[in-house]
Motif scaffolding. Structure first.
Motif, PDB file in Angstrom:
ATOM      1  N   THR A 181      35.966  34.931  44.475  1.00 39.77           N
ATOM      2  CA  THR A 181      37.325  34.435  44.307  1.00 39.77           C
ATOM      3  C   THR A 181      37.284  32.996  43.830  1.00 39.77           C
ATOM      4  O   THR A 181      36.499  32.186  44.316  1.00 39.77           O
ATOM      5  CB  THR A 181      38.097  34.534  45.646  1.00 39.77           C
ATOM      6  OG1 THR A 181      38.169  35.913  46.018  1.00 39.77           O
ATOM      7  CG2 THR A 181      39.495  33.969  45.516  1.00 39.77           C
TER       8      THR A 181
ATOM      9  N   TRP B 279      41.228  41.995  37.490  1.00 40.01           N
ATOM     10  CA  TRP B 279      41.401  40.671  38.078  1.00 40.01           C
ATOM     11  C   TRP B 279      42.615  40.704  38.977  1.00 40.01           C
ATOM     12  O   TRP B 279      43.707  41.109  38.552  1.00 40.01           O
ATOM     13  CB  TRP B 279      41.589  39.603  37.004  1.00 40.01           C
ATOM     14  CG  TRP B 279      40.354  39.372  36.200  1.00 40.01           C
ATOM     15  CD1 TRP B 279      40.066  39.880  34.960  1.00 40.01           C
ATOM     16  CD2 TRP B 279      39.220  38.592  36.571  1.00 40.01           C
ATOM     17  NE1 TRP B 279      38.829  39.458  34.551  1.00 40.01           N
ATOM     18  CE2 TRP B 279      38.283  38.663  35.514  1.00 40.01           C
ATOM     19  CE3 TRP B 279      38.895  37.843  37.699  1.00 40.01           C
ATOM     20  CZ2 TRP B 279      37.058  38.017  35.551  1.00 40.01           C
ATOM     21  CZ3 TRP B 279      37.671  37.187  37.732  1.00 40.01           C
ATOM     22  CH2 TRP B 279      36.769  37.271  36.666  1.00 40.01           C
TER      23      TRP B 279
ATOM     24  N   SER C  13      44.912  32.320  43.749  1.00 35.88           N
ATOM     25  CA  SER C  13      43.522  32.760  43.875  1.00 35.88           C
ATOM     26  C   SER C  13      43.316  33.889  42.872  1.00 35.88           C
ATOM     27  O   SER C  13      44.217  34.691  42.621  1.00 35.88           O
ATOM     28  CB  SER C  13      43.208  33.235  45.291  1.00 35.88           C
ATOM     29  OG  SER C  13      43.941  34.405  45.590  1.00 35.88           O
TER      30      SER C  13
ATOM     31  N   ALA D  34      39.343  42.846  49.291  1.00 33.52           N
ATOM     32  CA  ALA D  34      39.907  41.574  48.826  1.00 33.52           C
ATOM     33  C   ALA D  34      41.232  41.268  49.519  1.00 33.52           C
ATOM     34  O   ALA D  34      41.859  40.245  49.248  1.00 33.52           O
ATOM     35  CB  ALA D  34      40.095  41.610  47.312  1.00 33.52           C
TER      36      ALA D  34
ATOM     37  N   THR E  79      40.534  36.910  41.944  1.00 37.03           N
ATOM     38  CA  THR E  79      39.375  37.654  42.439  1.00 37.03           C
ATOM     39  C   THR E  79      39.052  38.775  41.468  1.00 37.03           C
ATOM     40  O   THR E  79      39.928  39.527  41.055  1.00 37.03           O
ATOM     41  CB  THR E  79      39.676  38.262  43.833  1.00 37.03           C
ATOM     42  OG1 THR E  79      40.079  37.220  44.712  1.00 37.03           O
ATOM     43  CG2 THR E  79      38.460  38.977  44.389  1.00 37.03           C
TER      44      THR E  79
ATOM     45  N   GLN F  22      39.773  29.594  43.006  1.00 32.74           N
ATOM     46  CA  GLN F  22      41.052  28.980  43.335  1.00 32.74           C
ATOM     47  C   GLN F  22      41.520  28.200  42.117  1.00 32.74           C
ATOM     48  O   GLN F  22      40.790  27.365  41.583  1.00 32.74           O
ATOM     49  CB  GLN F  22      40.883  28.057  44.543  1.00 32.74           C
ATOM     50  CG  GLN F  22      42.136  27.783  45.298  1.00 32.74           C
ATOM     51  CD  GLN F  22      42.770  29.027  45.911  1.00 32.74           C
ATOM     52  OE1 GLN F  22      42.095  29.919  46.404  1.00 32.74           O
ATOM     53  NE2 GLN F  22      44.083  29.087  45.849  1.00 32.74           N
TER      54      GLN F  22
END
Length: 159
Positions: free
Chosen positions: A7, A66, A14, A107, A16, A9
């Motif tokens: 992940t 994503w 965020s 996630a 991932t 930022q």
């Protein structure tokens, strides 16, 4: 081998990567028809680690989505290939059985929590989890999501 999700930022968001599949299926001339094979040798040091299998001469490609989480929305960019899809013309993608939804859950997101699905284009390896097979019926995987894609891609998908 699929690695644990990483992940990033970006401000309050965020991002991932949700992996589905890694393929070692394409040689240089298949990906770059008419390309200069010597270019691969000249530039091999610039390839990302794990992106080329020198023993087989194949490129390693990743199929993934994503996941973008903002304070207000949960967005999935592309939905990978999907399980159970009948794709005999693409053997590596035919009737997959991958733990994509488990990786999404790892996630921290369930399909019902996805607000938006952004489709970059409508190739098989980008739209497959739009639906999933449940009790012999294809149902929406992300039932609460609004799907976003261009009119050009819609026309392509309808052709």
């Amino acid at each position: 081998m699929i690695h644990a999700a990483k992940t990033y930022q970006v401000g309050e968001a965020s991002v991932t990567r949700i992996d589905e599949l890694r393929l070692a299926a394409f040689k240089f001339d298949a990906l770059y028809p008419g390309g200069e094979p010597e270019a691969l040798e000249r530039n091999r040091d610039e390839l990302e680690a794990g992106s080329f299998d020198a023993a087989t001469g194949t490129f390693i490609q990743s199929i993934h989505s994503w996941l973008v989480r903002t304070p207000h929305h949960t967005i999935l960019i592309d939905t990978a290939t999907g399980n159970d899809k009948n794709r005999p013309e693409i053997p590596p993608l035919h009737r997959l059985n991958e733990p994509f939804l488990a990786r999404l859950a790892a996630a921290g997101v369930t399909p019902e929590q996805v607000d938006y699905v952004l489709l970059t284009h409508v190739h098989a390896d980008h739209v497959g989890w739009n639906t999933r097979l449940v009790d012999g019926r294809w149902v929406p995987t992300f039932p609460n999501a609004t799907y976003v894609f261009s009119a050009i891609e819609q026309a392509y998908g309808e052709s």
